[in-house]
Design a protein around this motif. Sequence first.
Motif, PDB file in Angstrom:
ATOM      1  N   THR A 141      30.508  -6.148  20.677  1.00  0.00           N
ATOM      2  CA  THR A 141      31.833  -6.554  21.136  1.00  0.00           C
ATOM      3  C   THR A 141      32.397  -5.493  22.073  1.00  0.00           C
ATOM      4  N   ALA A 142      33.202  -5.968  23.034  1.00  0.00           N
ATOM      5  CA  ALA A 142      33.863  -5.070  23.982  1.00  0.00           C
ATOM      6  C   ALA A 142      35.034  -5.819  24.608  1.00  0.00           C
ATOM      7  N   ASN A 143      35.892  -5.095  25.310  1.00  0.00           N
ATOM      8  CA  ASN A 143      37.076  -5.689  25.914  1.00  0.00           C
ATOM      9  C   ASN A 143      36.840  -6.297  27.288  1.00  0.00           C
ATOM     10  N   SER A 144      35.680  -6.024  27.909  1.00  0.00           N
ATOM     11  CA  SER A 144      35.368  -6.609  29.213  1.00  0.00           C
ATOM     12  C   SER A 144      33.878  -6.925  29.276  1.00  0.00           C
ATOM     13  N   GLU A 145      33.511  -7.771  30.229  1.00  0.00           N
ATOM     14  CA  GLU A 145      32.091  -8.092  30.419  1.00  0.00           C
ATOM     15  C   GLU A 145      31.300  -6.862  30.830  1.00  0.00           C
ATOM     16  N   ASP A 146      31.872  -6.011  31.668  1.00  0.00           N
ATOM     17  CA  ASP A 146      31.186  -4.783  32.084  1.00  0.00           C
ATOM     18  C   ASP A 146      30.933  -3.871  30.892  1.00  0.00           C
ATOM     19  N   ASP A 147      31.952  -3.717  30.041  1.00  0.00           N
ATOM     20  CA  ASP A 147      31.777  -2.881  28.855  1.00  0.00           C
ATOM     21  C   ASP A 147      30.776  -3.494  27.888  1.00  0.00           C
ATOM     22  N   LEU A 148      30.802  -4.819  27.752  1.00  0.00           N
ATOM     23  CA  LEU A 148      29.830  -5.493  26.886  1.00  0.00           C
ATOM     24  C   LEU A 148      28.419  -5.277  27.412  1.00  0.00           C
ATOM     25  N   HIS A 149      28.258  -5.317  28.712  1.00  0.00           N
ATOM     26  CA  HIS A 149      26.943  -5.059  29.310  1.00  0.00           C
ATOM     27  C   HIS A 149      26.465  -3.651  28.950  1.00  0.00           C
ATOM     28  N   THR A 150      27.375  -2.673  28.988  1.00  0.00           N
ATOM     29  CA  THR A 150      27.007  -1.299  28.635  1.00  0.00           C
ATOM     30  C   THR A 150      26.567  -1.218  27.176  1.00  0.00           C
ATOM     31  N   VAL A 151      27.334  -1.831  26.279  1.00  0.00           N
ATOM     32  CA  VAL A 151      26.990  -1.796  24.847  1.00  0.00           C
ATOM     33  C   VAL A 151      25.628  -2.444  24.623  1.00  0.00           C
ATOM     34  N   THR A 152      25.406  -3.623  25.181  1.00  0.00           N
ATOM     35  CA  THR A 152      24.132  -4.325  24.946  1.00  0.00           C
ATOM     36  C   THR A 152      22.965  -3.568  25.570  1.00  0.00           C
ATOM     37  N   ARG A 153      23.204  -2.934  26.708  1.00  0.00           N
ATOM     38  CA  ARG A 153      22.134  -2.169  27.365  1.00  0.00           C
ATOM     39  C   ARG A 153      21.753  -0.949  26.531  1.00  0.00           C
ATOM     40  N   VAL A 154      22.750  -0.209  26.059  1.00  0.00           N
ATOM     41  CA  VAL A 154      22.478   1.005  25.282  1.00  0.00           C
ATOM     42  C   VAL A 154      21.776   0.647  23.973  1.00  0.00           C
ATOM     43  N   ILE A 155      22.332  -0.293  23.219  1.00  0.00           N
ATOM     44  CA  ILE A 155      21.753  -0.671  21.921  1.00  0.00           C
ATOM     45  C   ILE A 155      20.382  -1.315  22.118  1.00  0.00           C
ATOM     46  N   GLY A 156      20.291  -2.267  23.028  1.00  0.00           N
ATOM     47  CA  GLY A 156      19.034  -2.991  23.241  1.00  0.00           C
ATOM     48  C   GLY A 156      17.908  -2.098  23.719  1.00  0.00           C
ATOM     49  N   SER A 157      18.193  -1.219  24.665  1.00  0.00           N
ATOM     50  CA  SER A 157      17.122  -0.370  25.204  1.00  0.00           C
ATOM     51  C   SER A 157      16.603   0.606  24.152  1.00  0.00           C
ATOM     52  N   HIS A 158      17.506   1.142  23.337  1.00  0.00           N
ATOM     53  CA  HIS A 158      17.058   2.055  22.286  1.00  0.00           C
ATOM     54  C   HIS A 158      16.243   1.329  21.230  1.00  0.00           C
ATOM     55  N   LEU A 159      16.708   0.179  20.794  1.00  0.00           N
ATOM     56  CA  LEU A 159      15.973  -0.562  19.773  1.00  0.00           C
ATOM     57  C   LEU A 159      14.594  -0.965  20.280  1.00  0.00           C
ATOM     58  N   GLU A 160      14.504  -1.425  21.512  1.00  0.00           N
ATOM     59  CA  GLU A 160      13.199  -1.794  22.067  1.00  0.00           C
ATOM     60  C   GLU A 160      12.286  -0.584  22.184  1.00  0.00           C
ATOM     61  N   ARG A 161      12.840   0.558  22.544  1.00  0.00           N
ATOM     62  CA  ARG A 161      12.011   1.765  22.629  1.00  0.00           C
ATOM     63  C   ARG A 161      11.524   2.182  21.256  1.00  0.00           C
ATOM     64  N   PHE A 162      12.425   2.172  20.252  1.00  0.00           N
ATOM     65  CA  PHE A 162      12.022   2.550  18.898  1.00  0.00           C
ATOM     66  C   PHE A 162      10.991   1.574  18.337  1.00  0.00           C
ATOM     67  N   GLY A 163      11.096   0.304  18.697  1.00  0.00           N
ATOM     68  CA  GLY A 163      10.192  -0.712  18.171  1.00  0.00           C
ATOM     69  C   GLY A 163       9.069  -1.089  19.116  1.00  0.00           C
ATOM     70  N   GLN A 164       8.814  -0.234  20.091  1.00  0.00           N
ATOM     71  CA  GLN A 164       7.788  -0.529  21.096  1.00  0.00           C
ATOM     72  C   GLN A 164       6.424  -0.800  20.465  1.00  0.00           C
ATOM     73  N   ARG A 165       6.067  -0.024  19.477  1.00  0.00           N
ATOM     74  CA  ARG A 165       4.777  -0.186  18.808  1.00  0.00           C
ATOM     75  C   ARG A 165       4.640  -1.582  18.178  1.00  0.00           C
ATOM     76  N   ASN A 166       5.768  -2.108  17.692  1.00  0.00           N
ATOM     77  CA  ASN A 166       5.769  -3.431  17.052  1.00  0.00           C
ATOM     78  C   ASN A 166       6.238  -4.532  18.001  1.00  0.00           C
ATOM     79  N   GLU A 167       6.351  -4.194  19.294  1.00  0.00           N
ATOM     80  CA  GLU A 167       6.729  -5.140  20.341  1.00  0.00           C
ATOM     81  C   GLU A 167       8.057  -5.840  20.067  1.00  0.00           C
ATOM     82  N   LEU A 168       9.052  -5.078  19.592  1.00  0.00           N
ATOM     83  CA  LEU A 168      10.382  -5.649  19.381  1.00  0.00           C
ATOM     84  C   LEU A 168      11.013  -5.982  20.729  1.00  0.00           C
ATOM     85  N   THR A 169      11.697  -7.116  20.782  1.00  0.00           N
ATOM     86  CA  THR A 169      12.460  -7.478  21.966  1.00  0.00           C
ATOM     87  C   THR A 169      13.865  -7.883  21.533  1.00  0.00           C
TER      88      THR A 169
END
Length: 136
Positions: A103-131
Amino acid sequence: MTTQHTATASVATTAAPRYAKQLASHLGRRSEIRYLGHSENEHASQTGHASENEHAGQTGHASENEHAGQTGNENDNSDIAIVLTVGECRLHSTPESLELTATANSEDDLHTVTRVIGSHLERFGQRNELTVDWKR
């Protein structure tokens, strides 16, 4: 009144609690982390010292061993809220998936939150091919 923007993702994994704790441990160095029990009254917080924008540019990789020794009030039945300066993401572990709600107050801020969380989770789960596929 500000409109709240929301995105959700369901990441298939049988190791959801481990990935949630790893994200919280890693991002907790620079963000506020809230461990939420089944009641909003049951929570503990820890606060980092830098913004997610500083973190977003970080290229270092933390090992799983750095995250394995985390202790505190967190447990496998808790939801975790990662609070960034521009928004937050709540993580909910199930036996089959890690459920994410950003959740965020603007679309730009929401994009930042999803990018930060998503990229880290995918990197941590790379071995298991998390998307992470966010739905708005």
